[in-house]
Design a protein around this motif. Structure first.
Motif, PDB file in Angstrom:
ATOM      1  N   ARG A  94      -0.211 -14.736  -2.149  1.00  0.00           N
ATOM      2  CA  ARG A  94      -1.490 -14.540  -2.825  1.00  0.00           C
ATOM      3  C   ARG A  94      -1.529 -13.138  -3.407  1.00  0.00           C
ATOM      4  O   ARG A  94      -1.022 -12.185  -2.817  1.00  0.00           O
ATOM      5  CB  ARG A  94      -2.673 -14.720  -1.854  1.00  0.00           C
ATOM      6  CG  ARG A  94      -2.879 -16.119  -1.325  1.00  0.00           C
ATOM      7  CD  ARG A  94      -3.157 -17.154  -2.419  1.00  0.00           C
ATOM      8  NE  ARG A  94      -4.244 -16.779  -3.313  1.00  0.00           N
ATOM      9  CZ  ARG A  94      -5.524 -17.055  -3.084  1.00  0.00           C
ATOM     10  NH1 ARG A  94      -5.873 -17.679  -1.956  1.00  0.00           N
ATOM     11  NH2 ARG A  94      -6.447 -16.713  -3.966  1.00  0.00           N
ATOM     12  N   LEU A  96      -4.765 -11.006  -5.128  1.00  0.00           N
ATOM     13  CA  LEU A  96      -6.190 -11.129  -5.400  1.00  0.00           C
ATOM     14  C   LEU A  96      -6.688 -10.070  -6.390  1.00  0.00           C
ATOM     15  O   LEU A  96      -6.015  -9.069  -6.649  1.00  0.00           O
ATOM     16  CB  LEU A  96      -6.968 -11.040  -4.092  1.00  0.00           C
ATOM     17  CG  LEU A  96      -6.522 -12.039  -3.012  1.00  0.00           C
ATOM     18  CD1 LEU A  96      -7.372 -11.870  -1.752  1.00  0.00           C
ATOM     19  CD2 LEU A  96      -6.597 -13.474  -3.520  1.00  0.00           C
ATOM     20  N   ASN A 115       1.049 -20.757   5.843  1.00  0.00           N
ATOM     21  CA  ASN A 115       0.330 -20.418   4.623  1.00  0.00           C
ATOM     22  C   ASN A 115      -0.443 -19.117   4.802  1.00  0.00           C
ATOM     23  O   ASN A 115      -0.673 -18.664   5.931  1.00  0.00           O
ATOM     24  CB  ASN A 115      -0.633 -21.543   4.223  1.00  0.00           C
ATOM     25  CG  ASN A 115      -1.766 -21.710   5.219  1.00  0.00           C
ATOM     26  OD1 ASN A 115      -1.577 -22.278   6.299  1.00  0.00           O
ATOM     27  ND2 ASN A 115      -2.936 -21.228   4.872  1.00  0.00           N
ATOM     28  N   GLY A 117      -3.773 -17.262   4.863  1.00  0.00           N
ATOM     29  CA  GLY A 117      -5.161 -17.625   5.100  1.00  0.00           C
ATOM     30  C   GLY A 117      -6.108 -16.877   4.188  1.00  0.00           C
ATOM     31  O   GLY A 117      -5.712 -16.010   3.407  1.00  0.00           O
ATOM     32  N   SER A 118      -7.406 -17.197   4.275  1.00  0.00           N
ATOM     33  CA  SER A 118      -8.413 -16.603   3.403  1.00  0.00           C
ATOM     34  C   SER A 118      -8.522 -15.093   3.579  1.00  0.00           C
ATOM     35  O   SER A 118      -8.856 -14.378   2.644  1.00  0.00           O
ATOM     36  CB  SER A 118      -9.777 -17.251   3.666  1.00  0.00           C
ATOM     37  OG  SER A 118     -10.148 -17.100   5.038  1.00  0.00           O
ATOM     38  N   GLY A 119      -8.232 -14.605   4.773  1.00  0.00           N
ATOM     39  CA  GLY A 119      -8.306 -13.169   5.006  1.00  0.00           C
ATOM     40  C   GLY A 119      -7.022 -12.439   4.685  1.00  0.00           C
ATOM     41  O   GLY A 119      -6.905 -11.231   4.930  1.00  0.00           O
TER      42      GLY A 119
END
Length: 286
Positions: A94, A96, A115, A117-119
């Motif tokens: 990722r 961002l 994977n 994670g969102s954090g």
């Protein structure tokens, strides 16, 4: 003393507002960029043969994230190699808009998953043990067995970067006539650049960490070099994050329009000066 008319007040307000708009329009817009890569597995053979899971890459120019490469490659991408025949390859990334990036990559047992994670942290679910056949020593088959082997990293535009490696139930096993013997048990959370070896068979570096600059970090969960047979080496779980940075200022007004903005500013400033001069004269006469 003569009072200033409402017309003067309105004119001064308009000119001041116009000048402020020119200044604001010329102010730069900043955007944080970010990047990360991940590769689950590379197998190198003596003579130059190479099998690779490929690389997943994420980049962000400050407004848009772009991801390329397969984040969940099947074992078939490794071709006809016989080192690993069962398990899961994972390589997630990722990048961002806020200048942060993250990556995690490695090998897990069948049914496992990995994977980001969102954090920005790596989330891994170990599966049934994966087995990598490293070679034969006499009558013994040497294997690397684990529920999960993966590396993770994260970086910010401050700049900073961190990383680690996780090895779940990992060990080097020698099997002779169907009887397994553990030769070496690998630590679950090894310190950076932990070196281990089995004399005459292989050498390993666990949680290998390198950095090219501040805010950049590359982490490899396990880097194995074989000391005999046809296998040259195995690299499991390579993740790289950063460098992420604040992008150079980008003017809201294109450079071609700069003279116009400067001209407007000059006109506004000049008109304001004339009005102030008239105001002083009016005060003097009163």
């Amino acid at each position: 003393m003569r009072k200033l008319g409402p017309g003067f007040t309105r004119t001064a307000t308009v000119l001041t507002g116009g000048l402020a708009m020119v200044v604001l329009a010329a102010s730069p817009a900043l955007a944080d960029t970010s990047q990360a890569t991940a590769s689950a597995l590379q197998i190198s053979l003596l003579g130059g043969g190479l099998a690779s899971s490929g690389t997943a890459t994420a980049t962000n120019d400050g407004t848009t994230e772009s991801i390329s490469g397969n984040t969940n490659p099947p074992l078939s991408v490794l071709g006809s190699q016989t080192v690993i025949t069962a398990g899961v390859l994972g390589q997630d990334v990722r990048a961002l808009n806020d200048g942060t990036s993250a990556a995690c990559a490695g090998v897990l047992g069948s049914g496992g998953s990995i994977n980001v994670g969102s954090g920005g942290s790596c989330t891994a679910t170990p599966g049934a043990g994966a087995t990598l056949t490293l070679g034969v020593n006499g009558l013994a088959t040497i294997t690397l067995v684990a529920d999960a082997l993966y590396a993770q990293c994260s970086a910010t535009s401050s700049p900073s970067a961190t990383g680690s490696a996780s090895l779940a139930n990992a060990r080097i096993v020698s099997t002779t006539l169907g009887v397994p013997t553990t030769l070496l048990t690998l630590p679950a959370n090894p310190a950076p650049n932990t070196g281990l070896s089995i004399p005459g068979l292989l050498s390993l570096v666990l949680n290998s960490q390198t950095s090219s600059t501040t805010g950049q970090l590359s982490v490899t969960a396990l880097d194995l070099s074989a000391l005999g047979g046809t296998l040259a080496g195995v690299t499991i779980g390579s993740a790289s994050c950063g460098p992420n940075a604040i992008a150079p200022p980008v003017p809201v007004i294109p450079l071609a329009g700069t003279p116009i903005a400067v001209g407007l500013g000059a006109v506004a400033a000049g008109a304001g000066g004339i009005l102030m001069h008239r105001r002083r004269r009016a005060v003097t006469r009163s």
